[in-house]
Design a protein around this motif. Structure first.
Motif, PDB file in Angstrom:
ATOM      1  N   PHE A  22      -3.012   9.395  23.042  1.00 13.51           N
ATOM      2  CA  PHE A  22      -2.240   9.510  21.710  1.00 13.51           C
ATOM      3  C   PHE A  22      -3.637  10.493  21.431  1.00 13.51           C
ATOM      4  O   PHE A  22      -4.757  11.418  21.443  1.00 13.51           O
ATOM      5  N   GLN A  23      -2.083  11.548  20.909  1.00 10.20           N
ATOM      6  CA  GLN A  23      -2.806  12.798  20.593  1.00 10.20           C
ATOM      7  C   GLN A  23      -2.242  13.311  18.499  1.00 10.20           C
ATOM      8  O   GLN A  23      -1.544  13.279  18.453  1.00 10.20           O
ATOM      9  N   ALA A  24      -3.171  13.105  17.985  1.00  7.30           N
ATOM     10  CA  ALA A  24      -3.168  13.138  16.578  1.00  7.30           C
ATOM     11  C   ALA A  24      -2.287  14.419  16.251  1.00  7.30           C
ATOM     12  O   ALA A  24      -1.287  14.077  15.329  1.00  7.30           O
ATOM     13  N   TYR A  25      -2.448  15.271  16.678  1.00  8.29           N
ATOM     14  CA  TYR A  25      -1.786  16.643  16.313  1.00  8.29           C
ATOM     15  C   TYR A  25      -0.432  16.757  16.531  1.00  8.29           C
ATOM     16  O   TYR A  25       0.990  17.310  15.854  1.00  8.29           O
ATOM     17  N   ARG A  26       0.389  15.548  17.575  1.00  7.02           N
ATOM     18  CA  ARG A  26       1.749  15.091  17.884  1.00  7.02           C
ATOM     19  C   ARG A  26       1.676  14.082  16.669  1.00  7.02           C
ATOM     20  O   ARG A  26       2.946  13.608  17.461  1.00  7.02           O
ATOM     21  N   ALA A  83       4.991  11.332   8.256  1.00  6.36           N
ATOM     22  CA  ALA A  83       3.616  10.480   8.997  1.00  6.36           C
ATOM     23  C   ALA A  83       2.369  10.709   8.126  1.00  6.36           C
ATOM     24  O   ALA A  83       1.699  11.867   8.257  1.00  6.36           O
ATOM     25  N   THR A  84       1.602  10.577   6.842  1.00  8.81           N
ATOM     26  CA  THR A  84       0.799  10.405   6.435  1.00  8.81           C
ATOM     27  C   THR A  84      -0.188   9.914   6.785  1.00  8.81           C
ATOM     28  O   THR A  84      -0.495   8.581   6.880  1.00  8.81           O
ATOM     29  N   SER A 100      -9.336   3.550  15.382  1.00  9.06           N
ATOM     30  CA  SER A 100      -7.702   3.665  14.880  1.00  9.06           C
ATOM     31  C   SER A 100      -7.191   4.471  13.889  1.00  9.06           C
ATOM     32  O   SER A 100      -8.514   5.089  13.137  1.00  9.06           O
ATOM     33  N   SER A 101      -6.591   5.274  14.092  1.00  8.87           N
ATOM     34  CA  SER A 101      -5.493   6.028  13.112  1.00  8.87           C
ATOM     35  C   SER A 101      -4.845   4.870  12.168  1.00  8.87           C
ATOM     36  O   SER A 101      -3.886   4.613  12.977  1.00  8.87           O
ATOM     37  N   VAL A 121      -2.430   3.142  14.964  1.00 13.99           N
ATOM     38  CA  VAL A 121      -2.512   3.253  16.612  1.00 13.99           C
ATOM     39  C   VAL A 121      -3.962   3.038  17.480  1.00 13.99           C
ATOM     40  O   VAL A 121      -5.381   3.677  16.626  1.00 13.99           O
ATOM     41  N   ASP A 122      -4.211   2.699  18.028  1.00 17.58           N
ATOM     42  CA  ASP A 122      -5.471   2.436  18.939  1.00 17.58           C
ATOM     43  C   ASP A 122      -5.370   3.501  20.474  1.00 17.58           C
ATOM     44  O   ASP A 122      -4.388   3.356  21.179  1.00 17.58           O
ATOM     45  N   PRO A 123      -6.176   4.101  19.953  1.00 18.77           N
ATOM     46  CA  PRO A 123      -6.178   4.960  21.023  1.00 18.77           C
ATOM     47  C   PRO A 123      -6.505   4.603  22.406  1.00 18.77           C
ATOM     48  O   PRO A 123      -5.677   5.159  23.495  1.00 18.77           O
TER      49      PRO A 123
END
Length: 263
Positions: A54-58, A94-95, A213-214, A243-245
């Motif tokens: 998982f990449q936050a910028y995506r 997606a805030t 998490s995010s 999200v659990d990366p």
């Protein structure tokens, strides 16, 4: 597409994880409380695995899978024929939701400011409406009424925290919510849901517990307007992606405002 694989967009593939239970919503005591708050059958959580880092910028690509490509078809149940499950999503929001709190002591100020008595009883006030909610106690007043005397005991960053969001959603409930006279049921249920959804680990250097998490609050739009989590906007209709990366899991917490199950 492999068995159990649900969606692929922007490189992400997802699979539904039916074995992942959420006892914070399904246990007997939790179900009883959610029934009282008119949320039973309308609030739900489900788990999905994904196949890439998982990449936050995506995050927009990631969320587009869930709302547009049918990766999360079990979530977003239309209880009143109001939700259009469009595959033609035009826009995704997606805030990012801050998720930094590790303790329920975050809410101790409710006692300090006499919103809740030492006994745990919520202080009452004269009834009035803050559309569409009935305000009959100091707790709902501090949650909703911006010009109230004690509104600022929670700063704007405090109010954006995922822990606060869960707590507020439970306190406001559904369309036929029977409110609590004491704080404890709200606190206990908030803690259980938060622990169910948010992942933590011990930092190997500092030895301190940290959240991994995010969290994102998700809204999608098609050519007709908002299509997810509903076509009707309401403060109590929401969808959070947690999200659990590390495990490569995403948990979806969803609620559609209305009248919950009563029996």
């Amino acid at each position: 597409m492999a068995a159990g694989e649900l969606g692929n967009l922007g490189g992400y593939s997802f699979r539904f994880l039916p074995q992942r239970a959420f006892p914070s919503l399904s246990a007997r005591e939790s179900s009883s409380r959610l029934r009282q708050w008119s949320m039973l059958g309308r609030i739900q959580a489900q788990a999905f695995g994904f196949d890439q880092t998982f990449q936050a910028y995506r995050k927009d690509d990631f969320v587009m899978v869930g709302t547009g490509a049918g990766a999360f078809p079990q979530v977003g149940i239309d209880l009143e024929n109001t939700l259009s499950r469009s595959t033609d999503v035009k826009k995704i929001e997606a805030t990012a939701v801050p998720c930094t709190q590790l303790s329920m002591s975050f809410f101790h100020r409710l006692y300090d400011e006499n919103i809740v008595r030492d006994s745990g009883h919520i202080v009452k006030c004269l009834d009035f409406f803050c559309d569409p909610f009935l305000i009959s106690d100091e707790l709902r007043k501090v949650l909703l009424v911006e010009d109230s005397e004690k509104y600022e005991i929670f700063s704007q960053p405090d109010r954006e925290e995922f822990l606060f969001c869960i707590f507020k959603h439970l306190c406001l409930g559904g369309a036929l919510c029977q409110y609590e006279d004491v704080l404890n049921p709200y606190m206990e249920t908030t803690k259980l849901i938060y622990k169910d959804l948010v992942s933590v680990r011990k930092n190997p250097q500092t030895k301190k517990i940290q959240i991994t998490s995010s969290v994102f609050k998700v809204t999608a739009y098609d050519s007709a307007g908002m299509c997810y989590p509903s076509t009707k906007n309401h403060e109590q209709t929401f969808s959070y992606f947690i999200v659990d990366p590390i495990k490569r899991h995403v948990y979806v917490l969803y609620h559609c405002y209305g009248v919950g199950e009563m029996s």
